[in-house]
Motif scaffolding. Structure first.
Motif: not given
Length: 221
Positions: A66-78, A80-82, A89-94, A161-164
């Motif tokens: 499971w990835p480190r999320l700390a310090g990652l760009n907030s827009d990128y995280l958003i 990925q969840v979308h 994206r596929q993940s049985a646990s996510m 670099v940024g959200s991408a």
């Protein structure tokens, strides 16, 4: 011609994204809403069993990572969840957790993890020959096989670099390897213009193990 096409697509995307995002990248932490960060800390309780409350993630050798999320760009995280919600994206646990958060909660949780400092970690010991191969792929690529270096999109030190283009330095090796394999299999398809999908398909298992291991040894800023 294939070389030229890949180079132009890669550079074109980097210029487009960095032109919009680099100016704000350095001040990202200061732009995060403190109230959103505070709300996100509480909402992130559902994420902590896999990603940890400090955002350090988990890496189980030979198992799921499971990835480190700390310090990652907030827009990128958003984004990925979308992607999990949309099925690109596929993940049985996510998947179950992605659908729990509404958009407001997701913004708060992403702000919280983006606000965190990167937790220190000790990467696993790897054969120096393997690390050298991984370093070459990450920083120079292998143009004889049309493999673009990671740093051409993810930044000179692979800090993101940024959200991408997320930061890869200091990420768990198992997670990096899992994602490259997912692009190979087509179970992940949310990358800009199929850049990662095209590159991943040119990597063999030794390439994936090497580049994942070397990136994990690099410090995340």
């Amino acid at each position: 011609m294939a070389y030229v096409s890949i180079f132009r697509r890669t550079i074109g995307w980097v210029m487009a994204v960095t032109g919009l995002s680099l100016a704000s990248f350095a001040s990202l932490a200061s732009e995060l809403d403190p109230a959103a960060v505070q709300r996100g800390q509480a909402a992130a309780a559902i994420c902590s069993s896999c990603h940890q409350q400090d955002g350090s993630g988990m890496n189980i050798p030979g198992g799921e990572s499971w990835p480190r999320l700390a310090g990652l760009n907030s827009d990128y995280l958003i984004r990925q969840v979308h992607a999990f919600k949309e099925g690109t994206r596929q993940s049985a646990s996510m998947m179950p957790f992605a659908n729990i958060l509404n958009d407001d909660q997701l913004r708060d949780v992403a702000s919280y993890y983006a606000s965190l400092n990167t937790p220190p970690k000790t990467p696993p010991a790897v054969d120096p020959t393997v690390l050298e191969h991984g370093k070459k792929l990450a920083l120079e690529g292998d143009w004889s096989r049309y493999i673009v270096p990671c740093s051409s999109c993810h930044g000179p030190s692979n800090q993101g670099v940024g959200s991408a283009f997320p930061g890869l330095a200091g990420q768990h090796p198992g997670y990096i390897a899992q994602q490259l394999e997912a692009w190979q299999k087509g179970t992940r398809s949310n990358d800009p213009q199929n850049l990662m999908g095209a590159i991943a398909k040119r990597l063999n298992s030794d390439d994936i193990a090497a580049v994942s291991a070397w990136l994990a040894t690099q410090p995340a800023q």
